[in-house]
Design a protein around this motif. Structure first.
Motif, PDB file in Angstrom:
ATOM      1  N   PHE A 281       4.705  14.003  -3.194  1.00 43.24           N
ATOM      2  CA  PHE A 281       5.691  12.949  -3.426  1.00 43.24           C
ATOM      3  C   PHE A 281       6.624  12.813  -2.227  1.00 43.24           C
ATOM      4  CE2 PHE A 281       9.672  11.635  -5.882  1.00 43.24           C
ATOM      5  CZ  PHE A 281       9.355  10.292  -5.779  1.00 43.24           C
ATOM      6  N   THR A 282       7.047  13.942  -1.664  1.00 44.91           N
ATOM      7  CA  THR A 282       7.920  13.900  -0.492  1.00 44.91           C
ATOM      8  C   THR A 282       7.210  13.272   0.702  1.00 44.91           C
ATOM      9  OG1 THR A 282       9.028  15.904  -1.287  1.00 44.91           O
ATOM     10  CG2 THR A 282       9.354  15.297   1.025  1.00 44.91           C
ATOM     11  N   GLN A 283       5.935  13.640   0.909  1.00 45.83           N
ATOM     12  CA  GLN A 283       5.172  13.039   2.000  1.00 45.83           C
ATOM     13  C   GLN A 283       4.989  11.540   1.803  1.00 45.83           C
ATOM     14  OE1 GLN A 283       1.527  15.232   2.260  1.00 45.83           O
ATOM     15  NE2 GLN A 283       2.501  17.080   3.089  1.00 45.83           N
ATOM     16  N   ALA A 284       4.725  11.113   0.587  1.00 49.89           N
ATOM     17  CA  ALA A 284       4.553   9.682   0.308  1.00 49.89           C
ATOM     18  C   ALA A 284       5.841   8.917   0.596  1.00 49.89           C
ATOM     19  CB  ALA A 284       4.118   9.474  -1.140  1.00 49.89           C
ATOM     20  N   LEU A 285       6.981   9.499   0.241  1.00 48.86           N
ATOM     21  CA  LEU A 285       8.253   8.852   0.545  1.00 48.86           C
ATOM     22  C   LEU A 285       8.466   8.746   2.056  1.00 48.86           C
ATOM     23  CD1 LEU A 285      10.628  10.456  -2.122  1.00 48.86           C
ATOM     24  CD2 LEU A 285       9.767   8.118  -2.081  1.00 48.86           C
ATOM     25  N   GLY A 286       8.101   9.803   2.786  1.00 52.86           N
ATOM     26  CA  GLY A 286       8.235   9.752   4.238  1.00 52.86           C
ATOM     27  C   GLY A 286       7.318   8.725   4.877  1.00 52.86           C
ATOM     28  N   LEU A 287       6.063   8.632   4.380  1.00 49.92           N
ATOM     29  CA  LEU A 287       5.134   7.644   4.912  1.00 49.92           C
ATOM     30  C   LEU A 287       5.593   6.223   4.602  1.00 49.92           C
ATOM     31  CD1 LEU A 287       1.701   9.331   4.092  1.00 49.92           C
ATOM     32  CD2 LEU A 287       2.828   9.135   6.320  1.00 49.92           C
ATOM     33  N   ALA A 288       6.173   6.025   3.423  1.00 47.88           N
ATOM     34  CA  ALA A 288       6.674   4.692   3.080  1.00 47.88           C
ATOM     35  C   ALA A 288       7.836   4.299   3.988  1.00 47.88           C
ATOM     36  CB  ALA A 288       7.110   4.662   1.609  1.00 47.88           C
ATOM     37  N   GLN A 289       8.704   5.246   4.285  1.00 43.90           N
ATOM     38  CA  GLN A 289       9.812   4.953   5.187  1.00 43.90           C
ATOM     39  C   GLN A 289       9.307   4.673   6.599  1.00 43.90           C
ATOM     40  OE1 GLN A 289      12.862   4.426   4.447  1.00 43.90           O
ATOM     41  NE2 GLN A 289      13.701   4.269   6.512  1.00 43.90           N
TER      42      GLN A 289
ATOM     43  N   LEU B 287       0.825  -1.199   0.000  1.00 45.83           N
ATOM     44  CA  LEU B 287       0.000   0.000   0.000  1.00 45.83           C
ATOM     45  C   LEU B 287       0.865   1.257   0.000  1.00 45.83           C
ATOM     46  CD1 LEU B 287      -2.771   1.330   0.208  1.00 45.83           C
ATOM     47  CD2 LEU B 287      -2.637   1.076   2.689  1.00 45.83           C
ATOM     48  N   ALA B 288       1.939   1.249   0.797  1.00 46.39           N
ATOM     49  CA  ALA B 288       2.827   2.412   0.839  1.00 46.39           C
ATOM     50  C   ALA B 288       3.507   2.621  -0.514  1.00 46.39           C
ATOM     51  CB  ALA B 288       3.870   2.234   1.936  1.00 46.39           C
ATOM     52  N   GLU B 289       3.943   1.546  -1.156  1.00 43.89           N
ATOM     53  CA  GLU B 289       4.590   1.668  -2.458  1.00 43.89           C
ATOM     54  C   GLU B 289       3.610   2.150  -3.522  1.00 43.89           C
ATOM     55  OE1 GLU B 289       7.663   1.533  -3.173  1.00 43.89           O
ATOM     56  OE2 GLU B 289       8.344   0.923  -1.178  1.00 43.89           O
ATOM     57  N   GLN B 290       2.362   1.723  -3.428  1.00 42.25           N
ATOM     58  CA  GLN B 290       1.359   2.224  -4.371  1.00 42.25           C
ATOM     59  C   GLN B 290       1.157   3.724  -4.215  1.00 42.25           C
ATOM     60  OE1 GLN B 290      -2.159  -0.111  -3.696  1.00 42.25           O
ATOM     61  NE2 GLN B 290      -1.353  -1.933  -4.720  1.00 42.25           N
ATOM     62  N   GLN B 291       1.142   4.215  -2.991  1.00 43.95           N
ATOM     63  CA  GLN B 291       1.012   5.654  -2.773  1.00 43.95           C
ATOM     64  C   GLN B 291       2.234   6.397  -3.300  1.00 43.95           C
ATOM     65  OE1 GLN B 291       0.343   6.026   1.437  1.00 43.95           O
ATOM     66  NE2 GLN B 291      -1.814   5.428   1.307  1.00 43.95           N
ATOM     67  N   VAL B 292       3.412   5.809  -3.113  1.00 49.15           N
ATOM     68  CA  VAL B 292       4.626   6.447  -3.631  1.00 49.15           C
ATOM     69  C   VAL B 292       4.588   6.500  -5.161  1.00 49.15           C
ATOM     70  CG1 VAL B 292       7.129   6.188  -3.867  1.00 49.15           C
ATOM     71  CG2 VAL B 292       6.054   5.893  -1.643  1.00 49.15           C
ATOM     72  N   GLU B 293       4.176   5.422  -5.795  1.00 51.57           N
ATOM     73  CA  GLU B 293       4.101   5.403  -7.255  1.00 51.57           C
ATOM     74  C   GLU B 293       3.078   6.406  -7.773  1.00 51.57           C
ATOM     75  OE1 GLU B 293       6.045   3.943  -9.377  1.00 51.57           O
ATOM     76  OE2 GLU B 293       7.255   3.125  -7.719  1.00 51.57           O
ATOM     77  N   THR B 294       1.957   6.534  -7.073  1.00 56.78           N
ATOM     78  CA  THR B 294       0.958   7.519  -7.480  1.00 56.78           C
ATOM     79  C   THR B 294       1.512   8.935  -7.369  1.00 56.78           C
ATOM     80  OG1 THR B 294      -0.813   6.046  -6.757  1.00 56.78           O
ATOM     81  CG2 THR B 294      -1.366   8.363  -7.033  1.00 56.78           C
ATOM     82  N   ALA B 295       2.200   9.218  -6.264  1.00 55.30           N
ATOM     83  CA  ALA B 295       2.792  10.546  -6.082  1.00 55.30           C
ATOM     84  C   ALA B 295       3.890  10.805  -7.099  1.00 55.30           C
ATOM     85  CB  ALA B 295       3.345  10.666  -4.658  1.00 55.30           C
ATOM     86  N   ARG B 296       4.681   9.793  -7.399  1.00 59.08           N
ATOM     87  CA  ARG B 296       5.745   9.957  -8.392  1.00 59.08           C
ATOM     88  C   ARG B 296       5.160  10.248  -9.772  1.00 59.08           C
ATOM     89  NH1 ARG B 296       8.296   5.640  -7.481  1.00 59.08           N
ATOM     90  NH2 ARG B 296      10.085   6.463  -6.337  1.00 59.08           N
ATOM     91  N   GLY B 297       4.111   9.539 -10.136  1.00 57.87           N
ATOM     92  CA  GLY B 297       3.476   9.798 -11.424  1.00 57.87           C
ATOM     93  C   GLY B 297       2.891  11.193 -11.501  1.00 57.87           C
TER      94      GLY B 297
END
Length: 412
Positions: free
Chosen positions: A345-353, A221-231
């Motif tokens: 995108f930065t927030q998604a990376l932080g949440l994934a970490q 789920l975290a990686e999906q959010q990161v990919e969405t933010a990256r896109g």
């Protein structure tokens, strides 16, 4: 109709023979003397025979079976607990960390997973997993060392083998202590130990699989959010690059500020040139060469100022058919969208970490408190206790049946 009342004969009744000496008087029915039946004697004999058949015989058979026929079985036990990684965190080994490490867990997740492990051990998949791990469960449960009463055939069905598995492998979760007790029985000590170790290893694999599944789901789920933010960020960046390529201006705001500064400088220079030209015209006359040079410079500055003024109102090279104000507005909108996408995108990376670190802390694992050891002597079955149980059960059944029989007999 004759009188059916039974009466006892008198001592000397005419027409009837006297009772033989030494025998009790017999009852008389309609003038006829009935034969004498020893009822109490028959009842006492029946009670004795029923006691021998219902109580004594099963007790003797149980004594023979449990003392000379039954095959002793060896029991191996292991005590484990399911723990969460965060429960081991503390202040570096103080009393609180020791309680967290050894005390019962208060979290609902270990309790639920512990009950799940108990159900797993008492299931067919557990037996199959132990077999896949390399332990021949069928040969252990169908051992030729077993006595004929409990012995399974080597070609027994999976259902019969599973019934034997459930009788030889037990698991119990104690909620008050938060521990899981696993016990195994086999006809040799080595087989019992191997069975306990295999069940314990299979339970640990199940706990690890459950933990990995939870971690994989959260990380997915975290990686999906990161990919969405990256896109989203890449789309905003691509749109900004396309706008800059189309407009031909890297930064319209800076370009506008630079144009304004140039226009202001030209106005100042033009004012100075006009003042100098007017002074030369008044002093030297219109035909003076110096006045002509000053007037030419003023005209050139005025032309430059007019060109700079037209640059702020006309299109940027007529390439986007948009005014400079529209270019500035579009640039601001794209810049804001790019800034928002970058923050997301930065927030998604932080949440994934953070999710990765939390998953590492919440990893569940099995802690072995009492490891399985090789049994030195057989502990099952307990011959004395088993014989007493058979005798007590038979005695209770015989007593209840006898009381019921006499109660029915007394009412007839």
């Amino acid at each position: 109709m004759p009188d059916l009342h039974i009466r006892e004969p008198e001592a000397k009744q005419p027409g009837l023979p006297a009772a033989p000496p030494g025998r009790p008087d017999r009852p008389v029915l309609a003038g006829l003397t009935l034969p004498h039946f020893p009822v109490e004697q028959r009842r006492s004999h029946g009670v004795l025979w029923s006691f021998l058949l219902v109580v004594v015989l099963p007790t003797l058979l149980a004594s023979v079976y449990f003392n000379w026929i039954v095959t002793p079985q060896y029991v191996t036990k292991a005590v484990v607990a399911l723990r969460i990684g965060d429960s081991q965190r503390g202040d570096g080994g103080g009393p609180s960390s020791l309680v967290a490490a050894l005390g019962p867990s208060t979290s609902a997740a270990p309790v639920t997973q512990s009950y799940g492990i108990v159900d797993y051990i008492h299931s067919v998949p557990a037996m199959e997993d132990v077999q896949k791990a390399g332990l021949d469960v069928r040969s252990i449960l169908t051992s030729t060392k077993a006595d004929p009463i409990v012995r399974l055939r080597p070609d027994s069905s999976t259902e019969a083998l599973f019934d034997a598995w459930r009788s030889h492998v037990k698991a119990q979760f104690e909620l008050s202590r938060g521990v899981l007790t696993i016990s195994t029985r086999a006809f040799t000590a080595t087989e019992s130990l191997a069975l306990a170790e295999a069940v314990l290893a299979s339970s640990e694999r199940l706990a690890n699989d459950m933990s990995q599944r939870v971690i994989a789901d959260s990380m997915r789920l975290a990686e999906q959010q990161v990919e969405t933010a990256r896109g989203r960020f890449n789309a905003a960046l691509s749109e900004m690059q396309s706008f800059r390529t189309t407009s031909g201006v890297l930064d319209p705001s800076k370009a506008s500020a630079s144009g304004t500064a140039i226009e202001l400088q030209l106005r100042q220079d033009l004012a100075v040139a006009d003042a100098q030209a007017e002074a030369l015209r008044a002093g030297s006359g219109p035909g003076s060469p110096m006045y002509a040079a000053a007037a030419a410079r003023a005209r050139a500055l005025r032309a430059q100022l007019a060109d700079a003024g037209s640059q702020s109102s006309r299109s940027a090279g007529d390439r986007s058919s948009s005014s400079w104000a529209e270019i500035l507005s579009q640039n601001e909108a794209l810049t804001a969208a790019l800034r928002i996408a970058e923050q997301y995108f930065t927030q998604a990376l932080g949440l994934a970490q953070a999710a990765r670190m939390e998953a590492a802390r919440q990893r569940s694992y099995v802690v072995t408190y009492v490891r399985p050891v090789l049994a030195s002597e057989a502990s099952y079955p307990n011959a004395t206790l088993s014989i007493l149980l058979v005798a007590g059960s038979a005695l209770i059944a015989w007593a209840m049946a006898t009381l019921l029989y006499h109660a029915i007999l007394d009412r007839t």
